[in-house]
Design a protein around this motif. Structure first.
Motif, PDB file in Angstrom:
ATOM      1  N   GLN A  27      -9.509  10.681  -6.365  1.00  7.53           N
ATOM      2  CA  GLN A  27      -9.982  10.751  -4.975  1.00  7.53           C
ATOM      3  C   GLN A  27      -8.838  10.548  -3.969  1.00  7.53           C
ATOM      4  O   GLN A  27      -9.004  10.760  -2.781  1.00  7.53           O
ATOM      5  N   TRP A  28      -7.683  10.085  -4.438  1.00  2.79           N
ATOM      6  CA  TRP A  28      -6.547   9.845  -3.534  1.00  2.79           C
ATOM      7  C   TRP A  28      -5.453  10.877  -3.804  1.00  2.79           C
ATOM      8  O   TRP A  28      -5.164  11.192  -4.961  1.00  2.79           O
ATOM      9  N   ASN A  29      -4.795  11.352  -2.748  1.00  8.00           N
ATOM     10  CA  ASN A  29      -3.674  12.282  -2.927  1.00  8.00           C
ATOM     11  C   ASN A  29      -2.593  11.660  -3.804  1.00  8.00           C
ATOM     12  O   ASN A  29      -1.920  12.338  -4.569  1.00  8.00           O
ATOM     13  N   SER A  30      -2.441  10.345  -3.707  1.00  7.76           N
ATOM     14  CA  SER A  30      -1.381   9.656  -4.452  1.00  7.76           C
ATOM     15  C   SER A  30      -1.722   9.468  -5.933  1.00  7.76           C
ATOM     16  O   SER A  30      -0.879   9.065  -6.717  1.00  7.76           O
ATOM     17  N   LEU A  31      -2.971   9.704  -6.314  1.00  4.71           N
ATOM     18  CA  LEU A  31      -3.476   9.434  -7.668  1.00  4.71           C
ATOM     19  C   LEU A  31      -3.303   7.958  -8.063  1.00  4.71           C
ATOM     20  O   LEU A  31      -3.139   7.625  -9.239  1.00  4.71           O
ATOM     21  N   ILE A  33      -4.059   4.395  -9.269  1.00  8.01           N
ATOM     22  CA  ILE A  33      -5.155   3.932 -10.146  1.00  8.01           C
ATOM     23  C   ILE A  33      -5.805   2.661  -9.578  1.00  8.01           C
ATOM     24  O   ILE A  33      -6.858   2.230 -10.030  1.00  8.01           O
ATOM     25  N   VAL A  34      -5.155   2.043  -8.604  1.00  9.04           N
ATOM     26  CA  VAL A  34      -5.783   0.937  -7.870  1.00  9.04           C
ATOM     27  C   VAL A  34      -6.113   1.484  -6.480  1.00  9.04           C
ATOM     28  O   VAL A  34      -5.215   1.951  -5.774  1.00  9.04           O
ATOM     29  N   PRO A  35      -7.382   1.455  -6.077  1.00 11.24           N
ATOM     30  CA  PRO A  35      -7.727   2.033  -4.770  1.00 11.24           C
ATOM     31  C   PRO A  35      -6.930   1.393  -3.642  1.00 11.24           C
ATOM     32  O   PRO A  35      -6.863   0.165  -3.553  1.00 11.24           O
ATOM     33  N   PRO A  36      -6.277   2.196  -2.800  1.00 16.69           N
ATOM     34  CA  PRO A  36      -5.526   1.628  -1.679  1.00 16.69           C
ATOM     35  C   PRO A  36      -6.465   0.976  -0.663  1.00 16.69           C
ATOM     36  O   PRO A  36      -7.645   1.333  -0.586  1.00 16.69           O
ATOM     37  N   ILE A  37      -5.953   0.020   0.105  1.00 15.48           N
ATOM     38  CA  ILE A  37      -6.774  -0.601   1.161  1.00 15.48           C
ATOM     39  C   ILE A  37      -6.641   0.264   2.404  1.00 15.48           C
ATOM     40  O   ILE A  37      -5.539   0.465   2.901  1.00 15.48           O
ATOM     41  N   THR A  38      -7.752   0.773   2.894  1.00 15.83           N
ATOM     42  CA  THR A  38      -7.718   1.578   4.120  1.00 15.83           C
ATOM     43  C   THR A  38      -8.095   0.683   5.288  1.00 15.83           C
ATOM     44  O   THR A  38      -9.266   0.338   5.448  1.00 15.83           O
TER      45      THR A  38
END
Ligand SMILES: Cc1ncc(COP(=O)(O)O)c(C=O)c1O
Length: 395
Positions: A27-31, A33-38
């Motif tokens: 789901q993230w462009n960066s791939l 594996i830990v969801p980034p904090i938005t």
């Protein structure tokens, strides 16, 4: 404990789902594996008037979405709505009611929950009655034409009474009532009330779900499309939402929830068995012990129990309780549950201090009642600590 003692089987895919659902790298462009904090509170819109997934932080945020997807999945639900605290979740639920409505509450709920209902919900014109939901006939008798909601905890805080969830859900459906169960004490790892027909599950995520005693959060989970529409509105414009950073922390914590719950269960069970044989202990309450009055119902609707143990010091003297609590070295005196570290408290003086004296007596919250939230430390050390504190209490 689960299978060999006849409890429901453990949800075998729970740990894997907790690891993956909502956190998919794709789901993230960066791939990542830990969801980034938005942290962004505002989301750029591609074109005016064209609906987009995210618009404004209060209404929705990627960090919150990761967490809500995972919490819903683990509970066996379709929708989860996170709030800034457990009581924030409960207060939001209460705003589904209108002046003139009536709610039926279990007679043993967290002291802050009854304080909220008695002081805020009732002030808004909603009537509230408290009944012992362990016996369905009490509920049947207390229902009124204007009853809209049944709210209860099972097991209860602090004396771990158990309500038959399937029976209560069936009855509520026959009367067109909404049911909500506060599942904080067991988490979806050990109990899934939605599977028994309950409409809404509530948690204080501050407790086991986060588990590290560093976040305050609550959640409401449901399968019902109609209820979810109400809750989405209440969350979005009610505004009691958690921060993206807290959502990140809880998403991280979910990945170890199954491991933590197993460790809490193992230690809690060992402590309860130790206390049952202790000469300075009058009574021990733990739903996993055959001595528990609702042991059979517990086996039917849960796959285990957490680290909460309730017990009564012999002699019923407040002085013994005070000395016991001040003599503990590993357990911290504290009015919460579900953290990695063991906590102990006197419900009469901390978590349920708000209850009137006669009500405390009626529900078994006496001066010699102790609630332990058994942590995941080495269990032999925890037991040694309890033993020395009990002896010190009678010196
Ligand atoms: C069973 C239960 N429900 C709800 C709450 C309230 O949660 P919070 O402290 O996150 O508002 C608590 C808090 O102790 C609790 O023990």
């Amino acid at each position: 404990m689960s299978n060999e003692n006849g409890f429901l089987p453990i949800d075998k895919t729970y740990g894997t789902r907790a690891m993956n659902v909502g956190s998919e790298a794709e789901q993230w462009n960066s791939l990542a594996i830990v969801p980034p904090i938005t942290l962004s509170a505002v989301f750029k819109q591609k074109a005016s008037g064209e609906p987009q997934e995210f618009l404004y932080g209060r209404l929705g945020n990627p960090s919150r979405q990761c967490l809500e997807r995972c919490l819903a999945d683990l509970e066996g639900g379709k929708y989860a709505f996170c709030f800034a605290s457990g009581l924030g979740a409960l207060n939001s639920l209460m705003t589904m009611l209108r002046s003139g409505d009536h709610i039926l509450c279990g007679d043993l709920i967290y002291g802050g929950s009854s304080e909220l209902i008695n002081n805020i919900t009732v002030r808004a014109g909603v009537e509230a009655t408290y009944v012992d939901t362990e016996d369905l006939t009490n509920v049947e008798k207390a229902v009124r034409p204007n009853t809209k909601l049944i709210f209860l905890e099972s097991p209860t805080n602090p004396t771990l009474k158990v309500t038959d969830l399937e029976k209560i859900a069936k009855f509520a459906k026959s009367k067109n009532l909404i049911t909500c169960v506060d599942n904080t004490f067991l988490t979806s790892y050990f109990q899934k009330p939605l599977n028994f027909g309950i409409d809404i599950v509530m948690h204080s995520c501050t407790k086991y779900i986060n588990g590290h005693s560093d976040v305050t959060m609550g959640v409401l989970i449901t399968n019902c499309d109609k209820i979810s529409k109400d809750l989405a509105l209440i969350q979005g414009v009610g505004g009691s939402v958690p921060s993206p950073f807290d959502c990140f922390l809880v998403t991280r914590s979910l990945k170890t929830l199954a491991l933590r719950m197993e460790a809490h269960q193992k230690n809690g069970f060992a402590v309860a068995k130790f206390l049952e044989k202790h000469p300075l202990v009058e009574k021990v309450i733990h739903p996993g012990l055959p001595s528990h009055p609702q042991f059979e119902i517990t086996k039917k609707q849960t796959s285990g129990h957490s680290g909460i143990v309730c017990f009564y010091i012999k002699g019923a003297k407040e002085a013994h309780t005070k000395k016991f609590l001040s003599s503990l070295k590993m357990f911290v005196l504290g009015g919460s549950i579900g953290g990695l570290k063991g906590l102990a408290e006197s419900p009469a003086h901390i978590s349920h201090r708000q209850l009137p004296a006669e009500e405390k007596l009626r529900v078994g919250i006496t001066d010699n009642c102790i609630r332990l939230s058994v942590g995941i430390e080495l269990v032999d050390e925890l037991i040694e600590d309890i033993d020395q504190a009990l002896k010190a209490a009678f010196e």
